[in-house]
Scaffold this motif. Structure first.
Motif, PDB file in Angstrom:
ATOM      1  N   ARG A 259       0.804  -1.233   0.000  1.00  0.00           N
ATOM      2  CA  ARG A 259       0.000   0.000   0.000  1.00  0.00           C
ATOM      3  C   ARG A 259       0.835   1.280   0.000  1.00  0.00           C
ATOM      4  O   ARG A 259       0.323   2.354   0.289  1.00  0.00           O
ATOM      5  N   THR A 260       2.111   1.166  -0.313  1.00  0.00           N
ATOM      6  CA  THR A 260       2.964   2.355  -0.356  1.00  0.00           C
ATOM      7  C   THR A 260       3.718   2.443  -1.676  1.00  0.00           C
ATOM      8  O   THR A 260       3.856   1.464  -2.410  1.00  0.00           O
ATOM      9  N   VAL A 261       4.200   3.665  -1.932  1.00  0.00           N
ATOM     10  CA  VAL A 261       5.233   3.887  -2.943  1.00  0.00           C
ATOM     11  C   VAL A 261       6.460   4.369  -2.194  1.00  0.00           C
ATOM     12  O   VAL A 261       6.355   5.141  -1.226  1.00  0.00           O
ATOM     13  N   LYS A 262       7.629   3.922  -2.610  1.00  0.00           N
ATOM     14  CA  LYS A 262       8.867   4.397  -2.009  1.00  0.00           C
ATOM     15  C   LYS A 262       9.736   5.025  -3.097  1.00  0.00           C
ATOM     16  O   LYS A 262       9.706   4.605  -4.254  1.00  0.00           O
ATOM     17  N   CYS A 263      10.504   6.037  -2.684  1.00  0.00           N
ATOM     18  CA  CYS A 263      11.452   6.682  -3.585  1.00  0.00           C
ATOM     19  C   CYS A 263      12.866   6.391  -3.092  1.00  0.00           C
ATOM     20  O   CYS A 263      13.166   6.576  -1.904  1.00  0.00           O
ATOM     21  N   TRP A 264      13.728   5.941  -4.020  1.00  0.00           N
ATOM     22  CA  TRP A 264      15.088   5.535  -3.681  1.00  0.00           C
ATOM     23  C   TRP A 264      16.086   6.345  -4.502  1.00  0.00           C
ATOM     24  O   TRP A 264      15.839   6.643  -5.674  1.00  0.00           O
ATOM     25  N   LEU A 265      17.204   6.683  -3.895  1.00  0.00           N
ATOM     26  CA  LEU A 265      18.320   7.236  -4.649  1.00  0.00           C
ATOM     27  C   LEU A 265      19.083   6.072  -5.265  1.00  0.00           C
ATOM     28  O   LEU A 265      19.641   5.239  -4.551  1.00  0.00           O
ATOM     29  N   ASP A 267      21.885   5.871  -6.860  1.00  0.00           N
ATOM     30  CA  ASP A 267      23.336   5.830  -6.694  1.00  0.00           C
ATOM     31  C   ASP A 267      23.783   5.320  -5.326  1.00  0.00           C
ATOM     32  O   ASP A 267      24.852   4.727  -5.199  1.00  0.00           O
ATOM     33  N   THR A 268      22.949   5.542  -4.306  1.00  0.00           N
ATOM     34  CA  THR A 268      23.338   5.122  -2.955  1.00  0.00           C
ATOM     35  C   THR A 268      22.485   3.981  -2.410  1.00  0.00           C
ATOM     36  O   THR A 268      22.882   3.303  -1.454  1.00  0.00           O
ATOM     37  N   GLY A 269      21.304   3.796  -2.984  1.00  0.00           N
ATOM     38  CA  GLY A 269      20.385   2.783  -2.465  1.00  0.00           C
ATOM     39  C   GLY A 269      19.548   3.279  -1.303  1.00  0.00           C
ATOM     40  O   GLY A 269      18.746   2.535  -0.738  1.00  0.00           O
ATOM     41  N   GLU A 270      19.693   4.551  -0.954  1.00  0.00           N
ATOM     42  CA  GLU A 270      18.963   5.115   0.194  1.00  0.00           C
ATOM     43  C   GLU A 270      17.504   5.354  -0.158  1.00  0.00           C
ATOM     44  O   GLU A 270      17.176   5.879  -1.221  1.00  0.00           O
ATOM     45  N   ARG A 271      16.604   4.957   0.742  1.00  0.00           N
ATOM     46  CA  ARG A 271      15.189   5.260   0.594  1.00  0.00           C
ATOM     47  C   ARG A 271      14.942   6.646   1.177  1.00  0.00           C
ATOM     48  O   ARG A 271      15.179   6.885   2.356  1.00  0.00           O
ATOM     49  N   ILE A 272      14.484   7.593   0.371  1.00  0.00           N
ATOM     50  CA  ILE A 272      14.373   8.983   0.832  1.00  0.00           C
ATOM     51  C   ILE A 272      12.933   9.435   1.047  1.00  0.00           C
ATOM     52  O   ILE A 272      12.708  10.487   1.644  1.00  0.00           O
ATOM     53  N   GLN A 273      11.961   8.648   0.585  1.00  0.00           N
ATOM     54  CA  GLN A 273      10.574   9.060   0.800  1.00  0.00           C
ATOM     55  C   GLN A 273       9.651   7.848   0.715  1.00  0.00           C
ATOM     56  O   GLN A 273       9.908   6.900  -0.039  1.00  0.00           O
ATOM     57  N   LYS A 307       8.704  15.501  -3.663  1.00  0.00           N
ATOM     58  CA  LYS A 307       9.781  15.801  -2.714  1.00  0.00           C
ATOM     59  C   LYS A 307       9.345  15.608  -1.268  1.00  0.00           C
ATOM     60  O   LYS A 307       9.989  14.920  -0.485  1.00  0.00           O
ATOM     61  N   SER A 308       8.234  16.227  -0.900  1.00  0.00           N
ATOM     62  CA  SER A 308       7.814  16.218   0.504  1.00  0.00           C
ATOM     63  C   SER A 308       7.021  14.977   0.881  1.00  0.00           C
ATOM     64  O   SER A 308       6.907  14.642   2.053  1.00  0.00           O
ATOM     65  N   GLY A 309       6.453  14.291  -0.131  1.00  0.00           N
ATOM     66  CA  GLY A 309       5.605  13.137   0.152  1.00  0.00           C
ATOM     67  C   GLY A 309       4.195  13.504   0.531  1.00  0.00           C
ATOM     68  O   GLY A 309       3.373  12.639   0.845  1.00  0.00           O
ATOM     69  N   VAL A 310       3.878  14.805   0.491  1.00  0.00           N
ATOM     70  CA  VAL A 310       2.560  15.275   0.902  1.00  0.00           C
ATOM     71  C   VAL A 310       1.484  14.860  -0.105  1.00  0.00           C
ATOM     72  O   VAL A 310       1.655  15.035  -1.312  1.00  0.00           O
TER      73      VAL A 310
END
Length: 381
Positions: A259-265, A267-273, A307-310
């Motif tokens: 039930r979610t979407v995730k945003c990943w960088l 180049d680093t593999g970091e989940r940012i949102q 960007k904000s996930g809002v």
């Protein structure tokens, strides 16, 4: 549009659920493929149905639209090519022995993947099979295509001398948990990418960076070097199957059954949102102008500030899962298993998003939650 958003138009011509929606490269037409065994062409200028493509003997699983031709594949084991001006069937591609669930058009090639465990390559113009790709132990669900000249250096190309006549490669993802890369000219398997422990549902290719992204029912996304076959990273935070992927500016967006979407960088593999608020699986997603649009099994489409996930808007009106979305000229098109194509005006949300992004970037605003669960940017005085 009101708090919940209201459709500019509802197109209810299909007599069964819509499984896929394709937009032509020139943006003039849309193509819908349906459970009713037909496809329909729609004008983006006036949202009118301009063609009813009839001929398949079972439901249409997927469709693809070019400027002058439409392509559909079906549970009747065939693929069809149609003239977009006349609606006439121009070609029928026969050879698969089970449901054809995905097609891809690249150059003069038409690729297909089927439950018969094979992928195939066809000549678009000559209506004949050029190649069969056999080696998966279960059905082929998803496809990608690239040319070796896009990823290989000159000296590396020389190592592949036998394939130099044709440099095209096909990538297939299967329920056998593998991804395979094939030389189109010979049908030879170039790489088998091992690592997933569940069916591979989606693929995204970034040829200039030599990277392939695969999403699976094992809850992970994996990144691969498409030249060496090396697994580069594993993205592990989802708690359900990864259903859809979108790559934008080295940001990877993944929609999941959790039930979610995730945003990943990338180049680093970091989940940012993480984008929440869905009440069912995220079935489709599309990035547009700083906004992430999603379609869900809860029958709603949503717009998030990327960007904000809002959560900025909920589009309500469909009765069943939204299978596909497209965006053109600040109109959002949503196709659903309820049989309707709905068209939404997103000019207001695009304008508000620019303001929200400005406030977010400058840190001169705050976000307040409204009664309907959506959010609004409020400027601090």
């Amino acid at each position: 549009m009101g708090n919940g958003g209201s459709a500019v138009k509802v197109c209810a011509d299909h007599q069964g659920g819509i499984n896929w929606l394709s937009l032509s490269p020139d943006g003039q037409r849309l193509l819908t493929g349906s459970e009713d065994g037909t496809a329909r062409l729609w004008s983006t200028a006036d949202s009118q149905c301009r063609g009813h493509l009839q001929g398949h003997e079972s439901y249409i699983t997927f469709c693809h639209l070019e400027n002058e031709a439409a392509f559909t594949c079906s549970a009747d084991h065939t693929i069809r090519k149609w003239d977009v001006m006349t609606g006439q069937c121009l070609a029928v591609y026969r050879g698969h022995t089970s449901i054809v669930n995905r097609i891809l058009v690249a150059k003069d090639y038409l690729f297909s993947g089927s439950y018969d465990r094979t992928a195939r390559c066809w000549s678009v113009d000559k209506e004949k099979q050029i190649q069969e790709f056999r080696g998966h132990r279960n059905c082929v669900l998803t496809l990608a295509h690239y040319s070796s000249k896009d990823v290989l250096e000159e000296e590396e190309e020389e190592e592949e001398e036998e394939e130099k006549v044709s440099r095209d490669l096909l990538v297939t993802g299967s329920t056998d948990c593998t991804v395979k890369v094939w030389w189109v000219s010979s049908g030879r398997c170039y790489q088998t990418l091992l690592g997933h422990t569940g069916a591979v549902l989606c693929l995204i290719l970034d040829a200039p960076n030599r990277e392939l992204f695969s999403g699976s029912t094992d809850y992970t996304i994996r990144t691969w070097n498409i030249v060496t076959g090396e697994q580069l990273k594993v993205f592990k935070e989802h708690q359900g199957s990864v259903i859809c992927l979108e790559l934008v500016n080295r940001h990877l967006y993944s929609g999941s059954a959790d039930r979610t979407v995730k945003c990943w960088l990338v180049d680093t593999g970091e989940r940012i949102q993480t984008y929440k608020a869905h009440k069912h699986s995220v079935s489709t997603l599309k990035y547009h102008a700083g906004i992430l649009f999603t379609g869900s099994g809860d029958a709603c489409a949503r717009a998030f500030n990327s960007k904000s996930g809002v959560l900025q808007k909920i589009f309500r009106g469909h009765k069943f899962i939204i299978n596909c979305i497209q965006i053109h000229n600040e109109l959002l098109y949503t196709a659903s298993h309820d049989g309707t194509l709905r068209i939404w005006d997103i000019r207001g949300i695009c304008k508000r998003n620019k303001r929200l992004s400005r406030l977010f970037n400058n840190k001169v605003g705050c976000i307040v939650q409204q009664e309907n669960g959506e959010h609004e940017a409020v400027e601090l005085m």
